[in-house]
Scaffold this active site. Structure first.
Site, PDB file in Angstrom:
ATOM      1  N   ASP A 166      -2.790 -18.022   1.455  1.00  0.00           N
ATOM      2  CA  ASP A 166      -3.924 -18.726   0.838  1.00  0.00           C
ATOM      3  C   ASP A 166      -4.431 -19.828   1.773  1.00  0.00           C
ATOM      4  O   ASP A 166      -5.643 -20.002   1.957  1.00  0.00           O
ATOM      5  CB  ASP A 166      -3.559 -19.286  -0.553  1.00  0.00           C
ATOM      6  CG  ASP A 166      -2.130 -19.819  -0.641  1.00  0.00           C
ATOM      7  OD1 ASP A 166      -1.359 -19.632   0.317  1.00  0.00           O
ATOM      8  OD2 ASP A 166      -1.789 -20.439  -1.665  1.00  0.00           O
ATOM      9  N   TYR A 186       0.820  -1.218   0.000  1.00  0.00           N
ATOM     10  CA  TYR A 186       0.000   0.000   0.000  1.00  0.00           C
ATOM     11  C   TYR A 186       0.852   1.266   0.000  1.00  0.00           C
ATOM     12  O   TYR A 186       0.353   2.359  -0.222  1.00  0.00           O
ATOM     13  CB  TYR A 186      -0.938   0.020   1.219  1.00  0.00           C
ATOM     14  CG  TYR A 186      -2.049  -1.020   1.161  1.00  0.00           C
ATOM     15  CD1 TYR A 186      -2.186  -1.881   0.085  1.00  0.00           C
ATOM     16  CD2 TYR A 186      -2.968  -1.139   2.195  1.00  0.00           C
ATOM     17  CE1 TYR A 186      -3.177  -2.837   0.038  1.00  0.00           C
ATOM     18  CE2 TYR A 186      -3.976  -2.097   2.153  1.00  0.00           C
ATOM     19  CZ  TYR A 186      -4.070  -2.947   1.073  1.00  0.00           C
ATOM     20  OH  TYR A 186      -5.063  -3.891   1.035  1.00  0.00           O
ATOM     21  N   ASP A 240      -5.162  -6.929   5.765  1.00  0.00           N
ATOM     22  CA  ASP A 240      -6.413  -6.260   5.374  1.00  0.00           C
ATOM     23  C   ASP A 240      -7.445  -7.314   4.960  1.00  0.00           C
ATOM     24  O   ASP A 240      -8.607  -7.295   5.384  1.00  0.00           O
ATOM     25  CB  ASP A 240      -6.079  -5.328   4.193  1.00  0.00           C
ATOM     26  CG  ASP A 240      -7.191  -4.347   3.880  1.00  0.00           C
ATOM     27  OD1 ASP A 240      -8.198  -4.334   4.609  1.00  0.00           O
ATOM     28  OD2 ASP A 240      -7.053  -3.594   2.903  1.00  0.00           O
ATOM     29  N   ASP A 288     -11.017  -8.956   7.291  1.00  0.00           N
ATOM     30  CA  ASP A 288     -12.417  -8.876   6.850  1.00  0.00           C
ATOM     31  C   ASP A 288     -13.035 -10.272   6.862  1.00  0.00           C
ATOM     32  O   ASP A 288     -14.188 -10.465   7.262  1.00  0.00           O
ATOM     33  CB  ASP A 288     -12.527  -8.275   5.440  1.00  0.00           C
ATOM     34  CG  ASP A 288     -12.700  -6.763   5.477  1.00  0.00           C
ATOM     35  OD1 ASP A 288     -12.276  -6.153   6.481  1.00  0.00           O
ATOM     36  OD2 ASP A 288     -13.253  -6.202   4.512  1.00  0.00           O
TER      37      ASP A 288
END
Ligand code: NAD
Length: 367
Positions: free
Chosen positions: A223, A141, A247, A251
């Protein structure tokens, strides 16, 4: 205690959930005899509209002088143009960088009464209690980026995932320190089978682990981690991940709790406030939820639990934080639900009604 708290309501449901959190903060101040001085500033889309920039200097300076910062959420359809030169999310990244908040703590504890709201079966959820620590000011980012068109007219986009060993070390140390106060397990998430930045991440985390012989370290490819979070979520204690992987997995993990509206976060760095505690940024993990903004139905629990984290980490007020967490747990076990938590046909409370019940429970009047 006398503390200065900067409040950034932001956009969408941000101002709605922050209003609830401020009502709770006022109740804590009265109940425990503290003075919390709050000042509200612009950040995000509302700042672009009023000041022409997503993070005005005046807002960043106020945050730099505060004991702690409480944020709602930023973003919305209005500012979604991908070609715009400034976006609400840019302000958030600049704020995290400007305050050097390199570690984002996202605790996930389940309320037994909400297990039915989770997409996972109750038997998978028993015992889930994890803390995800996401690196916040480095990685892809913040790496080099570009968009260009080549001579053949093909469009290109590039982002760079880059970490220094020092950036990995400091967030890993936070993870291992946290694990020592918990179940003494760290799962480090990377993609070391493909990415060089992940190989450095893994080597550095392994070196940090040597200083914590009482903590067990497990390396998990990102993964596989997304799969294990669904197949064996209760096996995780502390997870530590780079910015983008953190991130994404937070979620996913949030849905174990039934709604991302429940979950708080704290972003911490090395800077201390006048009380000798980290000057942190506290915010729910959800975004500005433009689909329900203005309807008065947003779940305020994530922001209210962020206030509990603020009291604990930035003000050292452990009893007050615990009292607030108990008030929220009591509210849920008494059957109160916002729309995102209610099962179909079940009645639901508005943001303000839910806040009022939590305040009542905090004051010892059963709500
Ligand atoms: P979102 O988190 O805003 O919403 C995802 C879904 O969850 C929506 O259906 C929403 O209604 C629901 N939801 C979220 N919070 C809720 C709450 N408190 N109560 C009830 N329901 C809730 O994510 P999104 O839709 O992907 O993003 C919307 C905007 O928010 C975008 O502009 C995005 O960039 C921004 N965003 C901001 C932050 C932040 O400020 N930290 C984080 C994520 C996304």
């Amino acid at each position: 205690m006398r503390a200065n708290i900067v409040v950034l309501p932001g956009d969408g449901i941000g101002p709605e959930v922050v209003e609830g959190a401020l009502a709770v903060l006022t109740a804590v101040a009265h109940h425990f005899n503290h003075t919390f001085i709050t000042s509200t500033h612009l950040m995000g889309g509302c700042a672009i509209d009023e000041m022409g920039t997503s993070l005005p200097d005046e807002t960043l300076n106020a945050c730099l002088q505060a004991d702690a910062v409480l944020l709602g959420a930023v973003g919305g359809y209005k500012w979604d143009n991908p070609d715009a030169k400034d976006r609400p999310e840019r302000g958030l990244l600049a704020l995290r960088k400007g305050l050097d908040l390199f570690a984002n703590l996202r605790p996930l504890k389940l309320y037994p009464e909400l297990m039915a709201a989770s997409p996972l079966k109750a038997e998978k959820l028993t015992g889930v209690d994890m803390l995800v620590i996401r690196e916040l000011t480095g990685g892809i980012y913040f790496g080099d980026r570009a968009r260009w068109t080549d001579d053949a007219g093909e469009e290109w986009g590039k982002d760079t995932m880059i970490y220094s060993a020092g950036e990995v070390r400091r967030v890993a140390e936070i993870a291992f320190n946290a694990a020592q106060g918990r179940r003494k397990r760290v799962a480090s998430i990377d993609k070391a089978n493909v990415l060089d930045s992940s190989r450095l991440w893994r080597k550095t985390v392994t070196a940090v682990a040597a200083q914590y012989p009482d903590v067990t370290l497990e390396h998990v490819l990102v993964d596989a981690a997304t799969m294990h979070l669904l197949s064996r979520p209760a096996s995780f204690d502390v997870l530590v991940a780079g910015n983008m992987f953190g991130d994404i997995i937070t979620d996913e993990a949030s849905m174990l709790s039934g709604s991302m509206g429940n979950l708080p976060s704290a972003s911490l760095g090395e800077a201390q406030n006048q009380h000798g505690y980290p000057r942190g940024l506290y915010e729910p993990i959800h975004g500005s939820a433009p689909d329900i903004a203005g309807m008065g139905i947003a779940n305020p629990i994530g922001t209210i639990m962020s206030v509990a984290m603020l009291l604990r980490h930035s003000l050292g007020l452990e009893d007050e934080a615990a009292a607030l967490e108990t008030a929220v747990a009591r509210t849920i076990s008494a059957g109160h639900r916002t729309a995102d938590l209610a099962r179909s046909g079940e009645p639901s409370l508005s943001t303000q009604e839910m806040t009022a019940v939590i305040v009542q429970n905090l004051q010892g009047k059963e709500g």
